[in-house]
Write a protein that holds these residues in place. Structure first.
Motif, PDB file in Angstrom:
ATOM      1  N   ARG A  71      54.904  10.750  -9.505  1.00 55.67           N
ATOM      2  CA  ARG A  71      56.251  10.252 -10.045  1.00 55.67           C
ATOM      3  C   ARG A  71      57.392  10.396  -9.178  1.00 55.67           C
ATOM      4  N   THR A  72      57.240  11.255  -8.044  1.00 50.45           N
ATOM      5  CA  THR A  72      58.085  11.512  -6.951  1.00 50.45           C
ATOM      6  C   THR A  72      58.181  10.339  -5.986  1.00 50.45           C
ATOM      7  N   ALA A  73      57.111  10.093  -5.666  1.00 53.98           N
ATOM      8  CA  ALA A  73      56.633   8.781  -4.488  1.00 53.98           C
ATOM      9  C   ALA A  73      55.580   8.380  -4.877  1.00 53.98           C
ATOM     10  N   HIS A  74      55.044   7.290  -5.385  1.00 57.93           N
ATOM     11  CA  HIS A  74      53.810   6.885  -6.017  1.00 57.93           C
ATOM     12  C   HIS A  74      53.067   6.391  -4.677  1.00 57.93           C
ATOM     13  N   SER A  75      53.647   5.994  -3.744  1.00 60.64           N
ATOM     14  CA  SER A  75      52.633   5.522  -2.648  1.00 60.64           C
ATOM     15  C   SER A  75      51.981   6.816  -1.907  1.00 60.64           C
ATOM     16  N   GLU A  76      52.539   7.941  -2.175  1.00 62.49           N
ATOM     17  CA  GLU A  76      52.038   9.016  -1.388  1.00 62.49           C
ATOM     18  C   GLU A  76      50.711   9.344  -2.309  1.00 62.49           C
ATOM     19  N   VAL A  77      50.601   8.803  -3.431  1.00 58.72           N
ATOM     20  CA  VAL A  77      49.182   9.171  -4.176  1.00 58.72           C
ATOM     21  C   VAL A  77      48.194   7.843  -3.964  1.00 58.72           C
ATOM     22  N   ARG A  78      49.072   6.553  -4.286  1.00 57.59           N
ATOM     23  CA  ARG A  78      48.262   5.424  -4.275  1.00 57.59           C
ATOM     24  C   ARG A  78      47.745   5.080  -2.979  1.00 57.59           C
ATOM     25  N   CYS A  79      48.380   5.163  -1.988  1.00 57.93           N
ATOM     26  CA  CYS A  79      48.070   4.800  -0.608  1.00 57.93           C
ATOM     27  C   CYS A  79      47.283   5.757   0.342  1.00 57.93           C
ATOM     28  N   ARG A  80      47.416   6.861   0.127  1.00 58.76           N
ATOM     29  CA  ARG A  80      46.959   8.169   1.053  1.00 58.76           C
ATOM     30  C   ARG A  80      45.580   8.416   0.620  1.00 58.76           C
ATOM     31  N   PRO A  81      44.552   8.255   1.694  1.00 54.22           N
ATOM     32  CA  PRO A  81      43.229   8.804   1.712  1.00 54.22           C
ATOM     33  C   PRO A  81      43.212  10.173   1.166  1.00 54.22           C
ATOM     34  N   ALA A  88      44.924  11.765  -0.973  1.00 59.83           N
ATOM     35  CA  ALA A  88      45.099  11.765  -2.249  1.00 59.83           C
ATOM     36  C   ALA A  88      44.009  11.151  -3.097  1.00 59.83           C
ATOM     37  N   HIS A  89      43.463  10.148  -2.404  1.00 54.69           N
ATOM     38  CA  HIS A  89      42.406   9.577  -3.321  1.00 54.69           C
ATOM     39  C   HIS A  89      41.211  10.448  -3.119  1.00 54.69           C
ATOM     40  N   SER A  90      40.787  11.110  -2.132  1.00 54.36           N
ATOM     41  CA  SER A  90      39.723  12.145  -1.840  1.00 54.36           C
ATOM     42  C   SER A  90      40.120  13.439  -3.111  1.00 54.36           C
ATOM     43  N   LEU A  91      41.351  13.885  -3.034  1.00 53.62           N
ATOM     44  CA  LEU A  91      41.552  15.005  -3.897  1.00 53.62           C
ATOM     45  C   LEU A  91      41.302  14.261  -5.418  1.00 53.62           C
ATOM     46  N   ILE A  92      41.385  13.296  -5.879  1.00 55.44           N
ATOM     47  CA  ILE A  92      41.326  12.541  -7.254  1.00 55.44           C
ATOM     48  C   ILE A  92      39.828  12.492  -7.363  1.00 55.44           C
ATOM     49  N   ASP A  93      39.415  11.974  -6.389  1.00 54.33           N
ATOM     50  CA  ASP A  93      37.690  12.013  -6.374  1.00 54.33           C
ATOM     51  C   ASP A  93      37.044  13.318  -6.638  1.00 54.33           C
ATOM     52  N   HIS A  94      37.659  14.358  -6.024  1.00 54.02           N
ATOM     53  CA  HIS A  94      37.180  15.647  -6.080  1.00 54.02           C
ATOM     54  C   HIS A  94      37.172  16.222  -7.340  1.00 54.02           C
ATOM     55  N   ILE A  95      38.321  15.987  -7.889  1.00 53.41           N
ATOM     56  CA  ILE A  95      38.610  16.528  -9.328  1.00 53.41           C
ATOM     57  C   ILE A  95      37.652  15.595 -10.415  1.00 53.41           C
ATOM     58  N   MET A  99      42.686  11.308 -14.678  1.00 53.07           N
ATOM     59  CA  MET A  99      42.162   9.961 -15.002  1.00 53.07           C
ATOM     60  C   MET A  99      43.073   8.600 -14.833  1.00 53.07           C
ATOM     61  N   ALA A 100      44.371   9.003 -15.406  1.00 51.30           N
ATOM     62  CA  ALA A 100      45.242   7.922 -15.129  1.00 51.30           C
ATOM     63  C   ALA A 100      45.436   7.294 -13.655  1.00 51.30           C
ATOM     64  N   LEU A 101      45.483   8.451 -12.846  1.00 55.47           N
ATOM     65  CA  LEU A 101      45.681   7.909 -11.531  1.00 55.47           C
ATOM     66  C   LEU A 101      44.463   7.309 -10.872  1.00 55.47           C
ATOM     67  N   ALA A 102      43.341   7.708 -11.255  1.00 51.80           N
ATOM     68  CA  ALA A 102      42.369   7.297 -10.912  1.00 51.80           C
ATOM     69  C   ALA A 102      42.179   5.917 -11.145  1.00 51.80           C
ATOM     70  N   GLU A 103      42.424   5.246 -12.256  1.00 53.19           N
ATOM     71  CA  GLU A 103      42.583   3.859 -12.886  1.00 53.19           C
ATOM     72  C   GLU A 103      43.571   3.104 -11.899  1.00 53.19           C
ATOM     73  N   GLN A 104      44.672   3.582 -11.775  1.00 55.90           N
ATOM     74  CA  GLN A 104      45.669   2.981 -11.074  1.00 55.90           C
ATOM     75  C   GLN A 104      45.331   2.984  -9.438  1.00 55.90           C
ATOM     76  N   CYS A 105      44.496   3.699  -8.903  1.00 56.25           N
ATOM     77  CA  CYS A 105      44.113   3.733  -7.459  1.00 56.25           C
ATOM     78  C   CYS A 105      43.081   3.275  -7.318  1.00 56.25           C
ATOM     79  N   GLY A 106      42.242   2.562  -8.331  1.00 58.60           N
ATOM     80  CA  GLY A 106      40.874   1.937  -8.291  1.00 58.60           C
ATOM     81  C   GLY A 106      39.908   2.778  -8.146  1.00 58.60           C
ATOM     82  N   LEU A 107      39.804   3.857  -8.557  1.00 64.52           N
ATOM     83  CA  LEU A 107      38.745   5.004  -8.445  1.00 64.52           C
ATOM     84  C   LEU A 107      37.965   5.033  -9.720  1.00 64.52           C
TER      85      LEU A 107
END
Length: 412
Positions: free
Chosen positions: A370-380, A382-389, A402-410
């Motif tokens: 919510r603060t800076a969506h590219s910090e989550v959507r664009c950064r590996p 963040a993707h690794s963290l989502i995948d780990h969880i 789950m919602a972020l994983a869908e938005q990030c294509g994970l």
């Protein structure tokens, strides 16, 4: 084949403009008239011949599916936020050597006025601090071409001013490339920023350029080299600009170097050195009295606290990191630039994972988004963290993740 509701002609116009092509230039490249292009883009003429769509896609440097309204599956990193043509443009710009001047015919190219370049760089810094990495990267494509040329032919300014602009351009490039998972390119840009800074008249820009080099080394796993470089330059800056009557600007750059050194020390497992550097940075921040953002450092007492928490995370001390976070004044935190806050929330999500609190980790990730969506959507990272969880949380993963994983294509 299902297509998006947006007319294909409008998408053609958007990609043409994104590539910086006029209708006439675009028409010439696809072998059509300007009138034909105009009618297609306005929707007056239908574009339904697949072979023509393929020709247009090739000229625009995009997938045919993108023109037809279907985004291709992309991987984490630079390509998550930029298309391949933009990635390649940045890479080629960093591989060019415009300062060879007449040997590459750079001097014959049009040079932009120094004041215009300053405005564009200020805009790009602002986008960087908001975490708008796709915007930053697209601005860099033009700046990486125009600014070296301005050094050879400065208009309404001096070559030294152009060099000071160029070191900023390379520093922005290094920072965003490192965030988006391109450490080798980040190092190349940072190294160029040092050379450009030495051709200018501002020693503090050389200080921030050094920190970018050290951060790139850190991203490449060379933690000790990053630590040594930050500390050496910080000591030199102390002797020259900080020891007697320092300006807020000098204190900010000095403190910035100490903080980056502390993070390198944490990654190297040198907890005592890390603590010493954080304490020294805290003293510098207290001398400033309040948070500032001189030289785009966001340096001050609050940012020192954020780095103290981040250092605990790198040392595997998640509970200590969260304890530091709990002591930070929320109002002071909210005054920092969006990128810095979002980065901190990612660190706190990592801290939550370290103590096994998946629910709080999901909430921290959501707050970062919510603060800076590219910090989550664009950064590996963040993707690794989502995948780990997704793969390690017991039972159902937190809904935010789950919602972020869908938005990030994970996917799980």
């Amino acid at each position: 084949m299902e297509v998006a509701e947006e007319p294909i002609g409008r998408r053609v116009a958007q990609w043409r403009q994104r590539r910086g092509m006029s209708q006439q230039v675009f028409a010439d490249r696809i072998g059509k008239s300007k009138s034909w292009v105009d009618k297609v883009e306005r929707g007056v003429r239908r574009l339904d011949k697949y072979s023509v769509i393929c020709d247009i896609a090739q000229v625009l440097g995009v997938d045919t599916s993108q023109l037809m309204g279907r985004e291709p599956q992309r991987q984490p990193g630079l390509s998550s936020c930029l298309d391949q043509a933009e990635v390649e443009s940045i890479r080629q710009s960093l591989e060019r050597y415009e300062r060879l001047g007449i040997f590459l015919q750079a001097a014959s190219l049009d040079s932009k006025p120094i004041p215009e370049l300053k405005k564009t760089v200020a805009y790009t810094w602002a986008a960087m601090e908001k975490g708008h990495y796709p915007v930053v990267a697209r601005s860099l494509i033009e700046l990486l071409r125009a600014t070296p040329i301005a050094q050879e032919n400065p208009i309404d300014g001096t070559a030294a001013e152009a060099s000071e602009i160029l070191t900023q351009v390379y520093q922005i490039a290094s920072s965003v490339l490192r965030k988006l998972g391109e450490p080798q390119l980040a190092w190349l840009a940072a190294d160029r920023s040092i050379s450009a800074a030495q051709r200018g008249n501002d020693p503090l820009l050389a200080g921030t350029a050094t920190a970018r080099v050290a951060n790139s080394l850190r991203a490449l796993g060379r933690h000790q080299a990053a630590l040594d470089l930050n500390v050496q330059v910080a000591h030199g800056l102390m002797a020259e600009h900080v020891a007697d009557e320092p300006t807020p600007q000098a204190l900010s750059v000095y403190g910035f170097l100490l903080l980056q050194g502390a993070m390198a020390a944490a990654l190297a497992g040198e907890s005592a050195t890390c603590k010493d550097l954080l304490d020294s940075a805290d003293i510098a921040a207290q001398r400033m009295g309040d948070d500032g953002n001189y030289y785009w450092t966001s340096f001050g007492p609050t940012n020192v606290a954020l780095h103290r928490a981040a250092a605990h995370v790198e040392l595997g001390e998640g509970r200590a990191a969260l304890a530091v976070h709990a002591q930070i004044n929320p109002a002071k935190l909210n005054d920092l630039v969006a990128e810095r806050r979002a980065h901190h929330y990612l660190d706190m999500a990592r801290a939550c994972v370290q103590i096994g609190d998946w629910s709080k980790a999901g909430k921290a990730l959501s707050l970062a988004h919510r603060t800076a969506h590219s910090e989550v959507r664009c950064r590996p990272v963040a993707h690794s963290l989502i995948d780990h969880i997704l793969h390690h949380s017991k039972g159902s993963s937190p809904p935010e993740v789950m919602a972020l994983a869908e938005q990030c294509g994970l996917t799980k």
